[in-house]
Design a protein around this motif. Structure first.
Motif, PDB file in Angstrom:
ATOM      1  N   UNK A  32       0.835  -1.206   0.000  1.00 56.39           N
ATOM      2  CA  UNK A  32       0.000   0.000   0.000  1.00 56.39           C
ATOM      3  C   UNK A  32       0.869   1.255   0.000  1.00 56.39           C
ATOM      4  N   UNK A  33       1.955   1.238   0.761  1.00 55.76           N
ATOM      5  CA  UNK A  33       2.865   2.398   0.791  1.00 55.76           C
ATOM      6  C   UNK A  33       3.463   2.619  -0.586  1.00 55.76           C
ATOM      7  N   UNK A  34       3.909   1.568  -1.234  1.00 55.61           N
ATOM      8  CA  UNK A  34       4.500   1.702  -2.566  1.00 55.61           C
ATOM      9  C   UNK A  34       3.474   2.220  -3.568  1.00 55.61           C
ATOM     10  N   UNK A  52       2.775  11.556  10.130  1.00 52.47           N
ATOM     11  CA  UNK A  52       2.342  10.300  10.729  1.00 52.47           C
ATOM     12  C   UNK A  52       3.278   9.168  10.369  1.00 52.47           C
ATOM     13  N   UNK A  53       4.545   9.296  10.719  1.00 57.29           N
ATOM     14  CA  UNK A  53       5.572   8.339  10.303  1.00 57.29           C
ATOM     15  C   UNK A  53       5.468   6.987  10.998  1.00 57.29           C
ATOM     16  N   UNK A  54       4.890   6.947  12.184  1.00 61.54           N
ATOM     17  CA  UNK A  54       4.748   5.668  12.885  1.00 61.54           C
ATOM     18  C   UNK A  54       6.080   5.003  13.136  1.00 61.54           C
ATOM     19  N   UNK A  55       6.214   3.749  12.698  1.00 63.06           N
ATOM     20  CA  UNK A  55       7.465   3.009  12.891  1.00 63.06           C
ATOM     21  C   UNK A  55       8.396   3.117  11.687  1.00 63.06           C
ATOM     22  N   UNK A  59       8.592   5.894   5.713  1.00 63.74           N
ATOM     23  CA  UNK A  59       9.906   6.553   5.717  1.00 63.74           C
ATOM     24  C   UNK A  59      10.919   5.752   4.918  1.00 63.74           C
ATOM     25  N   UNK A  60      10.964   4.472   5.165  1.00 62.20           N
ATOM     26  CA  UNK A  60      11.915   3.594   4.483  1.00 62.20           C
ATOM     27  C   UNK A  60      11.698   3.614   2.975  1.00 62.20           C
ATOM     28  N   UNK A  61      10.452   3.547   2.566  1.00 64.28           N
ATOM     29  CA  UNK A  61      10.135   3.548   1.132  1.00 64.28           C
ATOM     30  C   UNK A  61      10.416   4.904   0.490  1.00 64.28           C
ATOM     31  N   UNK A  62      10.132   5.994   1.221  1.00 64.55           N
ATOM     32  CA  UNK A  62      10.425   7.334   0.707  1.00 64.55           C
ATOM     33  C   UNK A  62      11.927   7.485   0.501  1.00 64.55           C
ATOM     34  N   UNK A  63      12.717   7.106   1.504  1.00 56.67           N
ATOM     35  CA  UNK A  63      14.173   7.224   1.396  1.00 56.67           C
ATOM     36  C   UNK A  63      14.726   6.408   0.237  1.00 56.67           C
ATOM     37  N   UNK A  64      14.155   5.231  -0.010  1.00 58.59           N
ATOM     38  CA  UNK A  64      14.618   4.385  -1.111  1.00 58.59           C
ATOM     39  C   UNK A  64      14.391   5.059  -2.464  1.00 58.59           C
ATOM     40  N   UNK A  65      13.401   5.945  -2.542  1.00 61.96           N
ATOM     41  CA  UNK A  65      13.074   6.625  -3.808  1.00 61.96           C
ATOM     42  C   UNK A  65      13.722   8.001  -3.937  1.00 61.96           C
ATOM     43  N   UNK A  66      14.146   8.585  -2.830  1.00 61.84           N
ATOM     44  CA  UNK A  66      14.689   9.951  -2.851  1.00 61.84           C
ATOM     45  C   UNK A  66      16.088  10.005  -3.458  1.00 61.84           C
ATOM     46  N   UNK A  88      16.486   4.671  14.098  1.00 53.98           N
ATOM     47  CA  UNK A  88      16.457   3.751  12.964  1.00 53.98           C
ATOM     48  C   UNK A  88      17.036   4.363  11.696  1.00 53.98           C
ATOM     49  N   UNK A  89      16.757   5.639  11.450  1.00 53.72           N
ATOM     50  CA  UNK A  89      17.142   6.248  10.177  1.00 53.72           C
ATOM     51  C   UNK A  89      18.318   7.188  10.365  1.00 53.72           C
ATOM     52  N   UNK A  90      19.503   6.599  10.337  1.00 57.31           N
ATOM     53  CA  UNK A  90      20.740   7.353  10.437  1.00 57.31           C
ATOM     54  C   UNK A  90      21.135   7.770   9.023  1.00 57.31           C
ATOM     55  N   UNK A  91      20.406   8.754   8.534  1.00 54.28           N
ATOM     56  CA  UNK A  91      20.566   9.216   7.157  1.00 54.28           C
ATOM     57  C   UNK A  91      20.565  10.745   7.210  1.00 54.28           C
TER      58      UNK A  91
END
Length: 190
Positions: A32-34, A52-55, A59-66, A88-91
């Motif tokens: 659904x996120x994708x 509403x980032x939750x867990x 976020x993970x999917x957005x970063x993969x596309x950015x 979690x997101x050391x980016x």
């Protein structure tokens, strides 16, 4: 697999502590996120805002596309979940903000988002809070930007149409429950 189970338990704990704020028992499915992110030009964005980032499923999917050098400002009101996201997101592209989405302008300053990704449970929020959040979205968006939203019913369609010139939607049946995905562009002309 263990992280996914841990995330689900943390998300469930946040839901139990404040069900209206979290709005769902489980995080949104990756499919659904994708599907939602396919409705926006995340790869071309310089600034993406997540509400509403939750867990961190979105976020993970957005970063993969950015692209490198782009910026992601992610909002999560639950302090425990915001801390989890920060760890979690050391980016360097990510800025975690532990605040309500209604204060979006205070954290963006003069910047405008190319894409706003929202997983907020609008129908569960208190009506005045929901209106304040929705009212801030058009002004936080770049002229050619888009807001993509995931919901579990079509109830928000009229609210989006009052604020945006173009609103399209589709349903992704692969989520439990099936998810309504909205894409909103351009503020409504006065």
């Amino acid at each position: 697999m263990l992280q996914q189970l841990t995330d689900r338990l943390k998300f469930l704990g946040a839901f139990v502590a404040n069900p209206r704020q979290v709005g769902a028992v489980l995080p949104t499915s990756r499919t659904a996120v994708r599907d939602m992110l396919d409705l926006a030009d995340v790869p071309g964005a310089n600034l993406v805002v997540e509400l509403g980032a939750g867990t961190g499923a979105q976020t993970q999917e957005v970063l993969a596309r950015m692209k490198p050098g782009a910026r992601l400002v992610t909002f999560e009101i639950d302090p425990r979940l915001a801390k989890l996201l920060d760890e979690r997101f050391d980016d360097p592209r990510v800025q975690v903000v532990c605040d309500s989405a209604e204060n979006l302008d205070a954290h963006l300053g003069e910047a405008k988002a190319d894409v706003i990704v929202s997983a907020l449970p609008y129908t569960s929020l208190e009506q005045r809070l929901r209106q304040r959040i929705l009212d801030v979205l058009p002004g936080a968006l770049a002229a050619d930007g888009s807001v993509v939203v995931i919901q579990y019913s079509p109830l928000m369609l009229a609210d989006f149409r009052r604020r945006f010139a173009t609103v399209t939607y589709r349903i992704t049946p692969w989520n439990v429950p099936p998810a309504w995905l909205f894409s909103c562009r351009g503020p409504v002309a006065d």
